[in-house]
Design an enzyme around this catalytic site. Structure first.
Site, PDB file in Angstrom:
ATOM      1  N   GLU A   1      -5.729  -8.307   0.184  1.00 19.57           N
ATOM      2  CA  GLU A   1      -6.436  -8.042   1.561  1.00 19.57           C
ATOM      3  C   GLU A   1      -7.820  -7.758   0.966  1.00 19.57           C
ATOM      4  OE1 GLU A   1      -4.632  -5.022   3.838  1.00 19.57           O
ATOM      5  OE2 GLU A   1      -2.916  -5.723   3.796  1.00 19.57           O
TER       6      GLU A   1
ATOM      7  N   GLU B   1       0.648  -1.147   0.016  1.00 22.69           N
ATOM      8  CA  GLU B   1      -0.020   0.027  -0.048  1.00 22.69           C
ATOM      9  C   GLU B   1       0.886   1.250  -0.003  1.00 22.69           C
ATOM     10  OE1 GLU B   1      -2.943  -0.524   3.374  1.00 22.69           O
ATOM     11  OE2 GLU B   1      -3.882  -2.197   2.168  1.00 22.69           O
TER      12      GLU B   1
END
Ligand code: IFM
Length: 452
Positions: free
Chosen positions: A364, A176
């Site tokens: 995720e 991320e």
């Protein structure tokens, strides 16, 4: 607010997915290991968390789930669950306490044993090299704002892969980048807690440069399955005002298109560069070819959508002053709207516009739920419903031909949810943070039945 739906089991089973499709669970080092154990160096999360006001209840990851000592029992729970794969991260500060130079042998041994422990239980190890705990010594030198970090990161990557690369199924450089840079250097929510557009812009370039340098070294070592994990939100204007449309375009450009553009087109999106060019480091264009080096897969983290408006016109601001408005759909404990169609839309859009035939993995997805431990059980049926909806969205795009190859549930167990401390529970395993006892929730049992 409409209630979250609840269900006791999945409506799908793994046999609905292609035979070679992999299911797993995901965690990260700082969130579960316990940063004070095993000779790890200080990271910027250790110091950020122990500064008042940064984390709810003044909590930190110094003990977390004590996975550092309890990893074998945790791996047994993974084996019993029946997952194919486990995605975990290594802590740079645990492996190299100063971020460069000396290696902490105990730290490296820990990950080496973890990888062997996974393989002994027939679980594929998927390593992420950076999930946010920057060694403090490098933070002192400017962290992601300092171009030199790229060489230090590549060196750390080389050390990890030299030791255990032969047994890893895949390697991601970063988790991320938007959070590493914008959430942490512009919105000030995560370590190092800055609110500075120049810092955020430079960091966002240096993270990709670090990725590029690490990939180049790992390629020269013939390491297989190299990728990166990006997070996406389905981002649209909240209403049809001109200001909302422009704010949403730029918010979406920074969140969804900036990193994708750099990695897969060798160019940042023009409409965002228009705003950010003055803050990029001199000569940034010369790095773009390296940043654009081919990858073997892309990881996609998806949780929710984002409905954007301009907060208020802001004289002298570089960017529209964007903010999010709550939509009408049911929300998780993070106040995130449940919007599974965002996952299918994004997966289609990413492969159509940027990645083509490149394998994609949902690295995720999951939810923070208002879990309660009652009579020795956590009946988190909302989580089962949430995952079921998102599994369906994934299956839909596979049937349309999107090359989606795997799905990791976030998270294997409750853990340290960064600035929100231990209040927000994402796990399919309940952790009692006083006793550190683990207890599989209803979602663990349902996922196990789905996988069986
Ligand atoms: O807990 C985080 C994780 O570290 C990164 N992705 C989002 C999760 C939930 O907020």
């Amino acid at each position: 607010m409409p209630a979250l739906t609840r269900q006791t089991s999945f409506s799908l089973s793994r046999s609905d997915f292609p035979d070679d499709f992999k299911f797993g669970t995901s965690t990260s080092a700082y969130q579960i290991e316990g940063s004070k154990f095993g000779g790890a160096g200080s990271s910027h999360w250790d110091t950020f968390a122990t500064s008042p006001g940064n984390v709810v209840n003044f909590e930190n990851g110094s003990i977390a789930c004590d996975h550092y000592h309890k990893w074998q029992g945790d791996l047994d729970l993974m084996r019993d669950l029946g997952i194919d794969s486990y995605r975990f991260s290594s802590s740079w500060a645990r492996v190299m306490p100063e971020g460069k130079g000396a290696v902490n042998a105990e730290g490296l041994d820990f990950y080496d044993r973890l990888v062997d422990g996974l393989l002994e239980r027939n679980i594929e190890p998927h390593l992420t090299l950076y999930h946010w705990e920057l060694p403090s010594a490098l933070s002192d030198l400017g962290g992601w704002q300092n171009r030199d970090i790229a060489d230090h990161f590549a060196n750390y990557a080389e050390i990890m892969i030299t030791r255990m690369g032969d047994r890893l199924e895949s390697v991601a450089t970063f988790n991320e980048p938007w959070c590493i840079t914008w959430l942490s250097h512009y919105h000030g929510i995560h370590a190092p807690g800055l609110r500075d557009i120049r810092a955020a812009t430079r960091a966002s370039h240096h993270v990709l440069l670090s990725h590029a340098k690490a990939v180049a070294i790992l390629r020269s070592m013939e390491q297989k399955n190299l990728g990166i994990v990006l997070n996406f939100e389905h981002t649209t204007p909240f209403d049809d005002q001109e200001s909302s449309i422009e704010a949403a375009r730029i918010a979406e450009g920074i969140y969804n298109r900036w990193f994708l553009g750099g990695l897969f087109k060798g160019a940042y999106p023009e409409d965002v560069v228009t705003y950010l060019e003055p803050y990029l480091p001199t000569g940034w264009q010369d790095d773009m070819a390296a940043i654009n080096a081919p990858l073997d897969w892309l990881g996609i983290n998806y949780y929710t959508r984002n409905l954007v408006v301009e907060k208020e016109p802001c004289e002298g601001c570089t960017l529209p002053n964007f903010t999010s408005e709550p939509g009408p759909l049911p929300k998780t404990e993070m106040n995130w709207e449940v919007y599974p169609q965002g996952l299918s839309t994004l997966l289609r859009w990413i492969s159509e516009t940027h990645t083509g035939a490149l394998p994609l993995t949902v690295t995720e997805n999951g939810m923070a739920n208002d879990d309660h431990l009652i009579d020795g059980e956590v009946d988190d049926q909302e989580r089962i419903a949430y995952l079921d909806m998102h599994f369906k969205a994934a299956l839909e795009v596979i049937e349309d031909g999107v090359p989606l190859t795997g799905y990791f549930v976030w998270s294997f167990m409750d853990n340290f949810e960064w600035a929100l401390g231990y209040d927000k529970r994402f796990g399919i395993i309940h952790v009692d943070f006083d006793t550190l006892e683990r207890l599989p929730k209803a979602s663990y049992h349902a996922f196990k039945a789905f996988l069986a």
